[in-house]
Design an enzyme around this catalytic site. Structure first.
Site, PDB file in Angstrom:
ATOM      1  N   HIS A 150      26.732 -21.554 -38.438  1.00 45.55           N
ATOM      2  CA  HIS A 150      26.605 -22.954 -38.847  1.00 45.55           C
ATOM      3  C   HIS A 150      28.002 -23.502 -39.114  1.00 45.55           C
ATOM      4  O   HIS A 150      28.758 -22.942 -39.894  1.00 45.55           O
ATOM      5  CB  HIS A 150      25.734 -23.087 -40.098  1.00 45.55           C
ATOM      6  CG  HIS A 150      24.264 -23.058 -39.791  1.00 45.55           C
ATOM      7  ND1 HIS A 150      23.422 -24.108 -40.054  1.00 45.55           N
ATOM      8  CD2 HIS A 150      23.508 -22.106 -39.188  1.00 45.55           C
ATOM      9  CE1 HIS A 150      22.200 -23.806 -39.639  1.00 45.55           C
ATOM     10  NE2 HIS A 150      22.218 -22.591 -39.116  1.00 45.55           N
TER      11      HIS A 150
ATOM     12  N   TYR B 286      21.647 -30.840 -47.965  1.00 49.35           N
ATOM     13  CA  TYR B 286      21.630 -30.812 -49.433  1.00 49.35           C
ATOM     14  C   TYR B 286      21.466 -32.253 -49.869  1.00 49.35           C
ATOM     15  O   TYR B 286      22.377 -33.059 -49.677  1.00 49.35           O
ATOM     16  CB  TYR B 286      22.944 -30.262 -49.985  1.00 49.35           C
ATOM     17  CG  TYR B 286      23.151 -28.767 -49.791  1.00 49.35           C
ATOM     18  CD1 TYR B 286      23.553 -28.251 -48.564  1.00 49.35           C
ATOM     19  CD2 TYR B 286      22.971 -27.880 -50.849  1.00 49.35           C
ATOM     20  CE1 TYR B 286      23.760 -26.885 -48.397  1.00 49.35           C
ATOM     21  CE2 TYR B 286      23.184 -26.512 -50.690  1.00 49.35           C
ATOM     22  CZ  TYR B 286      23.571 -26.023 -49.464  1.00 49.35           C
ATOM     23  OH  TYR B 286      23.773 -24.677 -49.303  1.00 49.35           O
TER      24      TYR B 286
ATOM     25  N   PRO C 260      21.652 -20.770 -57.103  1.00 42.21           N
ATOM     26  CA  PRO C 260      21.702 -20.586 -55.648  1.00 42.21           C
ATOM     27  C   PRO C 260      22.333 -21.738 -54.858  1.00 42.21           C
ATOM     28  O   PRO C 260      22.509 -21.610 -53.648  1.00 42.21           O
ATOM     29  CB  PRO C 260      20.228 -20.434 -55.271  1.00 42.21           C
ATOM     30  CG  PRO C 260      19.489 -21.179 -56.328  1.00 42.21           C
ATOM     31  CD  PRO C 260      20.285 -21.021 -57.584  1.00 42.21           C
TER      32      PRO C 260
ATOM     33  N   LYS D 232      26.290 -18.372 -53.070  1.00 43.58           N
ATOM     34  CA  LYS D 232      27.388 -17.431 -53.301  1.00 43.58           C
ATOM     35  C   LYS D 232      26.941 -16.017 -53.663  1.00 43.58           C
ATOM     36  O   LYS D 232      27.743 -15.081 -53.620  1.00 43.58           O
ATOM     37  CB  LYS D 232      28.301 -17.959 -54.418  1.00 43.58           C
ATOM     38  CG  LYS D 232      29.243 -19.057 -53.960  1.00 43.58           C
ATOM     39  CD  LYS D 232      30.409 -18.492 -53.186  1.00 43.58           C
ATOM     40  CE  LYS D 232      31.071 -19.481 -52.270  1.00 43.58           C
ATOM     41  NZ  LYS D 232      30.538 -19.480 -50.890  1.00 43.58           N
TER      42      LYS D 232
ATOM     43  N   TYR E  13      32.695 -23.098 -49.820  1.00 44.45           N
ATOM     44  CA  TYR E  13      31.412 -22.755 -49.196  1.00 44.45           C
ATOM     45  C   TYR E  13      31.587 -21.667 -48.145  1.00 44.45           C
ATOM     46  O   TYR E  13      30.783 -20.729 -48.059  1.00 44.45           O
ATOM     47  CB  TYR E  13      30.801 -24.019 -48.577  1.00 44.45           C
ATOM     48  CG  TYR E  13      29.326 -23.907 -48.269  1.00 44.45           C
ATOM     49  CD1 TYR E  13      28.367 -24.428 -49.144  1.00 44.45           C
ATOM     50  CD2 TYR E  13      28.867 -23.314 -47.095  1.00 44.45           C
ATOM     51  CE1 TYR E  13      27.008 -24.337 -48.873  1.00 44.45           C
ATOM     52  CE2 TYR E  13      27.513 -23.216 -46.813  1.00 44.45           C
ATOM     53  CZ  TYR E  13      26.588 -23.722 -47.706  1.00 44.45           C
ATOM     54  OH  TYR E  13      25.248 -23.633 -47.432  1.00 44.45           O
TER      55      TYR E  13
HETATM   56  C1  PHB Z   1      18.478 -20.329 -48.215  1.00 41.19           C
HETATM   57  O1  PHB Z   1      18.310 -20.567 -47.023  1.00 41.19           O
HETATM   58  O2  PHB Z   1      17.732 -19.585 -48.842  1.00 41.19           O
HETATM   59  C2  PHB Z   1      19.599 -20.984 -48.939  1.00 41.19           C
HETATM   60  C3  PHB Z   1      20.558 -21.674 -48.210  1.00 41.19           C
HETATM   61  C4  PHB Z   1      21.597 -22.297 -48.881  1.00 41.19           C
HETATM   62  C5  PHB Z   1      21.663 -22.259 -50.265  1.00 41.19           C
HETATM   63  C6  PHB Z   1      20.707 -21.573 -50.992  1.00 41.19           C
HETATM   64  C7  PHB Z   1      19.670 -20.932 -50.329  1.00 41.19           C
HETATM   65  O3  PHB Z   1      22.661 -22.913 -50.902  1.00 41.19           O
END
Ligand code: PHB
Length: 390
Positions: free
Chosen positions: A75, A203, A292, A296, A384
């Site tokens: 990604h 997000y 989450p 990280k 990130y």
């Molecule tokens: C997930 O796909 O579980 C996931 C992806 C990004 C995040 C947290 C969880 O920041």
């Protein structure tokens, strides 16, 4: 009590941290024994996050049979959405790095298969109960196997990679625990059968609260929305779940499909005060937990393990305790940067239950400053995609 098992490094926990550590140690000629209270099937089916930093992927790719490059998907960005508009953060353009979407349980399948094929002594269904003699040259893990038989593993070094309820952490820090923060919200997570709704992760900060549109594969998607920590995952109908998600990602029509798994994830930030005492150390979730939002968790575990593997090589192969003496400080440097990043992403994107209109406008001002400045976008992208490993 049966005769003690002897090894150079006793590792408690067969999650990513413990398995990667055993791989690195074996490559250096150091033997280890791994204990885990779960069965192999349980470990392989634990649903966790799915975003891996470039450095984590580079390391996983060295493990024989790893599918990270074939099943994992690169990604090159994420979208931050607020005030009805999306803003892309272009990772390679800003940092030269990318991330990979590769679910943790898939990485665990690869790691378990590779370690077992290499002859790793890996014992499932074994519960570590205590660590003795942490300050001696021969620390011991006391354990009980799946038949209820008590035994000990005697080692040159003991590593706790045994998750947030770590038994090893207690041996290390006694009652003085660590640094802790709770959040007034949680994530309601779903897995559903549907194609992706967008090319990249979204997000979204919305007036109704946060949502994350993540992915798993061409046919399975992972999505989350902010909920109360007391929420009951079984209480909502599928239609209510889709309405909640749709409302929080205005501008995108989510592709719906049957929901086959749901869970509520509580948020905590935690760092253990001591990461090492004598010949015992803790890594991964045993040492720290992050909310989450910045993905990280597993990446931080890998960073700890790389540092500890180097320190153990120096100690056990060359009798040099220097890197081990510097381990806690070196690991803490990244741990606190990741704690800050995870807290920052969380507080910038979620709606706190007590937020005033001032708080809300300030948050949108913050989001506009981040996406409107190359320096702001670069800060987010560097964190990130992961700071380079030391
Ligand atoms: C997930 O796909 O579980 C996931 C992806 C990004 C995040 C947290 C969880 O920041």
């Amino acid at each position: 009590m049966t005769a003690p098992v002897r090894t150079q490094v006793a590792i408690v926990g067969a999650g990513p941290a413990g398995l990667i550590l055993s791989h690195l140690l074996a490559a250096a000629g150091i033997d280890s024994v791994i204990l885990d209270q779960r069965s192999r099937e349980e470990i392989e089916s634990t649903i966790r996050a799915g975003i891996l930093e470039q450095g984590t992927v580079d390391l996983l790719a060295t493990i024989p049979g790893s599918r990270v490059h074939t099943v994992g998907q690169r990604h090159d960005g994420i979208e931050l959405r607020f005030s009805g508009e999306g803003h892309r953060i272009d990772f390679p353009g800003l940092t030269g790095r990318s991330v990979w979407l590769y679910p943790q349980h898939e990485a665990l399948k690869d790691l378990l298969a590779a370690r077992l094929a290499a002859g790793q002594d890996l014992r499932f269904g074994v519960t570590a109960t205590a660590v003795a003699d942490a300050d001696s040259l021969r620390p011991r893990v006391q354990a009980v196997d799946d038949a209820g038989v008590a035994f000990e593993v005697e080692a040159d070094f003991v590593v706790g990679a045994d998750g947030s309820h770590s038994v090893v952490r207690k041996a290390l820090s006694g009652s003085h625990g660590g640094y802790f923060r709770e959040y007034p919200f949680a994530w309601f997570g779903i897995l559903c059968e549907a194609p992706p709704s967008a090319e990249e992760l979204i997000y979204s900060n919305s007036p109704a609260g946060f949502a994350l549109i993540s992915q798993r594969s061409e046919t399975v998607q992972r999505m989350y929305f902010q909920c109360s920590p007391e929420a009951d995952a079984s209480a909502m109908s599928e239609a209510q779940i889709w309405d909640t998600l749709q409302e929080r990602v205005p501008g995108t029509s989510l592709v719906e499909g049957p929901i086959f798994q749901r869970d509520v994830l509580r948020f905590r930030s935690f760092v253990a005060r001591d990461l090492r005492r004598g010949r015992v150390a803790i890594v991964g979730d045993a040492a720290h937990t992050v909310p989450p939002t910045g993905a990280k968790g597993m990446n931080l575990a890998v960073a700890d393990v790389l540092l500890l593997a180097r320190a153990l090589e120096a100690l056990l192969l060359r009798g040099d305790a220097g890197p081990l003496d510097g381990f806690a400080e070196a690991a803490s440097d990244r741990i606190w940067k990741a704690q800050h990043f995870s807290w920052w992403m969380t507080s910038m994107l979620h709606l706190a239950p007590e937020a005033s209109e001032f708080d809300r406008q300030r948050q949108l001002g913050e989001l506009r400053s981040v996406v409107g400045s190359e320096a702001g976008r670069t800060y987010l992208a560097e964190a990130y995609t992961g700071w380079p490993f030391a």
